[in-house]
Structures are given as structure tokens and as C-alpha cells.
Design a protein around this motif. Sequence first.
Motif, mmCIF file in Angstrom:
data_model
loop_
_atom_site.group_PDB
_atom_site.id
_atom_site.type_symbol
_atom_site.label_atom_id
_atom_site.label_comp_id
_atom_site.label_asym_id
_atom_site.label_seq_id
_atom_site.Cartn_x
_atom_site.Cartn_y
_atom_site.Cartn_z
ATOM 1 N N LEU A 77 7.062 -1.002 83.129
ATOM 2 C CA LEU A 77 6.492 -2.130 82.077
ATOM 3 C C LEU A 77 7.872 -1.867 81.049
ATOM 4 O O LEU A 77 8.573 -0.896 80.978
ATOM 5 N N GLY A 78 7.935 -2.922 80.239
ATOM 6 C CA GLY A 78 8.875 -2.914 79.222
ATOM 7 C C GLY A 78 10.173 -2.614 79.703
ATOM 8 O O GLY A 78 11.111 -2.022 78.934
ATOM 9 N N ASP A 79 10.624 -3.499 80.487
ATOM 10 C CA ASP A 79 12.001 -3.190 80.992
ATOM 11 C C ASP A 79 13.040 -3.956 80.060
ATOM 12 O O ASP A 79 12.580 -4.977 79.414
ATOM 13 N N ALA A 80 14.347 -3.188 80.038
ATOM 14 C CA ALA A 80 15.274 -3.486 79.118
ATOM 15 C C ALA A 80 16.603 -3.574 79.863
ATOM 16 O O ALA A 80 16.688 -2.680 80.519
ATOM 17 N N SER A 81 17.320 -4.199 79.627
ATOM 18 C CA SER A 81 18.869 -4.361 80.204
ATOM 19 C C SER A 81 19.819 -4.527 79.115
ATOM 20 O O SER A 81 19.656 -5.272 78.217
ATOM 21 N N ALA A 82 20.939 -4.156 79.334
ATOM 22 C CA ALA A 82 22.278 -4.401 78.518
ATOM 23 C C ALA A 82 23.059 -4.148 79.462
ATOM 24 O O ALA A 82 23.192 -3.637 80.622
ATOM 25 N N TYR A 83 24.488 -4.449 78.815
ATOM 26 C CA TYR A 83 25.523 -4.262 80.177
ATOM 27 C C TYR A 83 25.815 -2.982 80.489
ATOM 28 O O TYR A 83 25.728 -1.751 79.909
ATOM 29 N N VAL A 110 18.683 5.526 78.326
ATOM 30 C CA VAL A 110 17.499 5.049 77.837
ATOM 31 C C VAL A 110 16.884 5.730 77.119
ATOM 32 O O VAL A 110 16.329 6.851 77.224
ATOM 33 N N GLY A 111 16.834 5.316 75.702
ATOM 34 C CA GLY A 111 16.295 6.146 74.557
ATOM 35 C C GLY A 111 14.622 5.660 74.676
ATOM 36 O O GLY A 111 14.126 4.578 74.970
ATOM 37 N N ILE A 112 13.905 6.775 74.020
ATOM 38 C CA ILE A 112 12.575 6.608 74.244
ATOM 39 C C ILE A 112 11.911 6.994 72.930
ATOM 40 O O ILE A 112 12.104 8.126 72.317
ATOM 41 N N TYR A 113 11.326 5.897 72.083
ATOM 42 C CA TYR A 113 10.690 6.192 70.784
ATOM 43 C C TYR A 113 9.276 5.867 70.749
ATOM 44 O O TYR A 113 8.734 5.225 71.753
ATOM 45 N N THR A 114 8.436 6.693 69.974
ATOM 46 C CA THR A 114 7.087 6.634 69.928
ATOM 47 C C THR A 114 6.712 6.030 68.793
ATOM 48 O O THR A 114 7.252 5.912 67.830
ATOM 49 N N ASP A 115 5.270 5.396 68.719
ATOM 50 C CA ASP A 115 4.714 4.931 67.478
ATOM 51 C C ASP A 115 3.844 6.102 66.755
ATOM 52 O O ASP A 115 3.277 5.800 65.800
ATOM 53 N N TYR A 116 3.681 7.493 67.328
ATOM 54 C CA TYR A 116 3.037 8.330 66.706
ATOM 55 C C TYR A 116 3.761 9.737 66.296
ATOM 56 O O TYR A 116 3.102 10.855 65.791
ATOM 57 N N GLY A 117 5.173 9.343 65.820
ATOM 58 C CA GLY A 117 5.957 10.381 65.165
ATOM 59 C C GLY A 117 6.573 11.441 66.325
ATOM 60 O O GLY A 117 7.219 12.345 65.409
ATOM 61 N N ARG A 118 6.341 11.348 67.655
ATOM 62 C CA ARG A 118 7.239 12.516 68.380
ATOM 63 C C ARG A 118 8.475 12.090 68.308
ATOM 64 O O ARG A 118 9.064 10.951 68.215
ATOM 65 N N ALA A 119 9.294 13.085 68.386
ATOM 66 C CA ALA A 119 10.994 13.055 68.261
ATOM 67 C C ALA A 119 11.263 12.075 69.634
ATOM 68 O O ALA A 119 10.686 12.049 70.616
ATOM 69 N N THR A 156 32.198 12.971 75.436
ATOM 70 C CA THR A 156 32.240 13.060 74.189
ATOM 71 C C THR A 156 30.796 13.293 73.504
ATOM 72 O O THR A 156 30.632 13.704 72.289
ATOM 73 N N GLY A 157 29.939 12.950 74.392
ATOM 74 C CA GLY A 157 28.458 12.815 73.833
ATOM 75 C C GLY A 157 28.122 11.992 73.001
ATOM 76 O O GLY A 157 27.003 11.960 72.250
ATOM 77 N N ARG A 158 28.698 10.819 73.116
ATOM 78 C CA ARG A 158 28.443 9.458 72.346
ATOM 79 C C ARG A 158 27.847 8.433 72.984
ATOM 80 O O ARG A 158 28.175 8.255 74.396
ATOM 81 N N PHE A 159 27.085 7.615 72.280
ATOM 82 C CA PHE A 159 26.422 6.508 72.659
ATOM 83 C C PHE A 159 27.005 5.242 72.439
ATOM 84 O O PHE A 159 27.770 5.220 70.992
ATOM 85 N N TYR A 160 27.010 4.161 73.086
ATOM 86 C CA TYR A 160 27.785 3.055 72.893
ATOM 87 C C TYR A 160 26.902 1.791 73.219
ATOM 88 O O TYR A 160 25.868 1.644 73.930
ATOM 89 N N GLN A 161 26.973 0.895 72.449
ATOM 90 C CA GLN A 161 26.476 -0.602 72.725
ATOM 91 C C GLN A 161 27.392 -1.606 73.245
ATOM 92 O O GLN A 161 28.739 -0.993 73.363
ATOM 93 N N PRO A 162 27.162 -2.518 74.017
ATOM 94 C CA PRO A 162 25.848 -3.264 73.697
ATOM 95 C C PRO A 162 24.744 -2.461 74.120
ATOM 96 O O PRO A 162 24.598 -1.694 75.065
ATOM 97 N N GLU A 163 23.602 -2.662 73.181
ATOM 98 C CA GLU A 163 22.117 -1.985 73.502
ATOM 99 C C GLU A 163 21.196 -3.451 73.405
ATOM 100 O O GLU A 163 21.495 -4.200 73.293
ATOM 101 N N SER A 164 19.751 -2.815 74.025
ATOM 102 C CA SER A 164 18.893 -3.673 73.893
ATOM 103 C C SER A 164 17.637 -2.911 73.785
ATOM 104 O O SER A 164 17.632 -1.777 74.281
ATOM 105 N N TRP A 165 16.650 -3.598 73.132
ATOM 106 C CA TRP A 165 15.433 -2.733 72.986
ATOM 107 C C TRP A 165 14.228 -3.491 73.748
ATOM 108 O O TRP A 165 14.082 -4.739 73.808
ATOM 109 N N SER A 166 13.241 -2.720 74.157
ATOM 110 C CA SER A 166 11.984 -3.473 74.637
ATOM 111 C C SER A 166 11.057 -3.605 73.638
ATOM 112 O O SER A 166 11.259 -3.142 72.765
ATOM 113 N N GLY A 167 9.890 -4.273 73.828
ATOM 114 C CA GLY A 167 8.944 -4.129 73.054
ATOM 115 C C GLY A 167 8.002 -2.826 73.189
ATOM 116 O O GLY A 167 8.530 -1.917 73.639
ATOM 117 N N TRP A 168 6.995 -2.964 72.165
ATOM 118 C CA TRP A 168 6.220 -1.521 72.359
ATOM 119 C C TRP A 168 5.294 -1.632 73.557
ATOM 120 O O TRP A 168 4.558 -2.613 73.797
#
Length: 175
Positions: A77-83, A110-119, A156-168
Motif C-alpha cells: 500500500l501507499g507506493d511512492a516513487s521518485a528518481y 524510504v522514510g517512515i513517519y507515523t501519525d501517533y508520535g513515534r520517531a 556522506t550520510g546525506r539524503f537527496y531529492q527529488p523526493e516523493s511522499w505517499s498519502g497516509w
Amino acid sequence: MRVDWYPKLGVLAGASALALTAVTATPAPADDSPGGLQEVQMPADVEILEGVAPAPDTTVPFLAGRPKAAAASDTCLGDASAYGVKGCFQHHGDVVWSRDTEKDGLSAAVGIYTDYGRASAVCINKLGANTWATCNKDYSEDGKVRLRVMRYNGETGRFYQPESWSGWIPVDGQY
């Protein structure tokens, strides 16, 4: 015979405006690099997870547009893609999938974010181009997650865009 040109000119002007809008408002396809990567700032407390190769007998879950006969456990679910990167969330087992689609020396992230405050966490695919990696986490079944796909430079431990977000995405898979 007298011809009324105003309605015809109005239709022609409307069609021209629509065509111009389509040409100027269409985003670049996800696989097209915009010519230069820009660094993305990540929260200081983000957890970096190194993705692992799925077991040889593991089927990659179906992405959007999956066949109707696909089992619920084989749904991503919630697939997202960028370059250079594709990502999705498999609610059965709370597995994040990360695919590196470019041979450019960078990794898929792939970053993972929650709606309930988890890191926040980021699943890094260091397995190389045209590979899938998975990160298995345990999320609250009452919560939702959101994915953010981007590129990662392991040196370098750095992240780069282009980026894209999925919905919740509901963790339990029930929309």
C-alpha cells in the motif's frame, strides 16, 4: 451565407489554453532526474535502518494496480516513487519495501513517519541498482504511516531529492 466566428474562436482559444496548461503543468516522470540532486535535511533523531534482501522464495508484493485476485498479505500500500527509488508498505507484517532503480552510486531510501508520535525511521537499500530491500518494523495497528522516498549517499550520510511522499496508510490495511 454568413458564418458566426465567435463561437469557433472561443472553442479554439479554450483548446489552446488547455493544451498549454497540459504542457506547462505536467510534472516530470519519476524516472527522470532533474539534472542535479539537492540535499534534504532529516530530523536529528531519525533511525537509520539498513534494508535486507528478501528471502529467495519471497514474492515482491503487488503495487498499485495489483490484480484483484492478489491476497491481502501480498498487497503493498501507499507506493511512492521518485528518481531512482520506489517504496511501499506491506501492512501484513509491517514491512517497508525499498527499491533502487538507478545505477548512480546512491542508495534508495524510504522514510517512515507515523501519525501517533513515534520517531521517524528510514529504510536504506544498499544492495545496488534493480534490487529490493525490506525493513521490518512493528507499528501500532491503530495508527497510520506515511512514506517519503529519496536518494541516500552512504559515504556522506546525506539524503537527496527529488523526493516523493505517499498519502497516509492505515497500518492495519483497512481504508
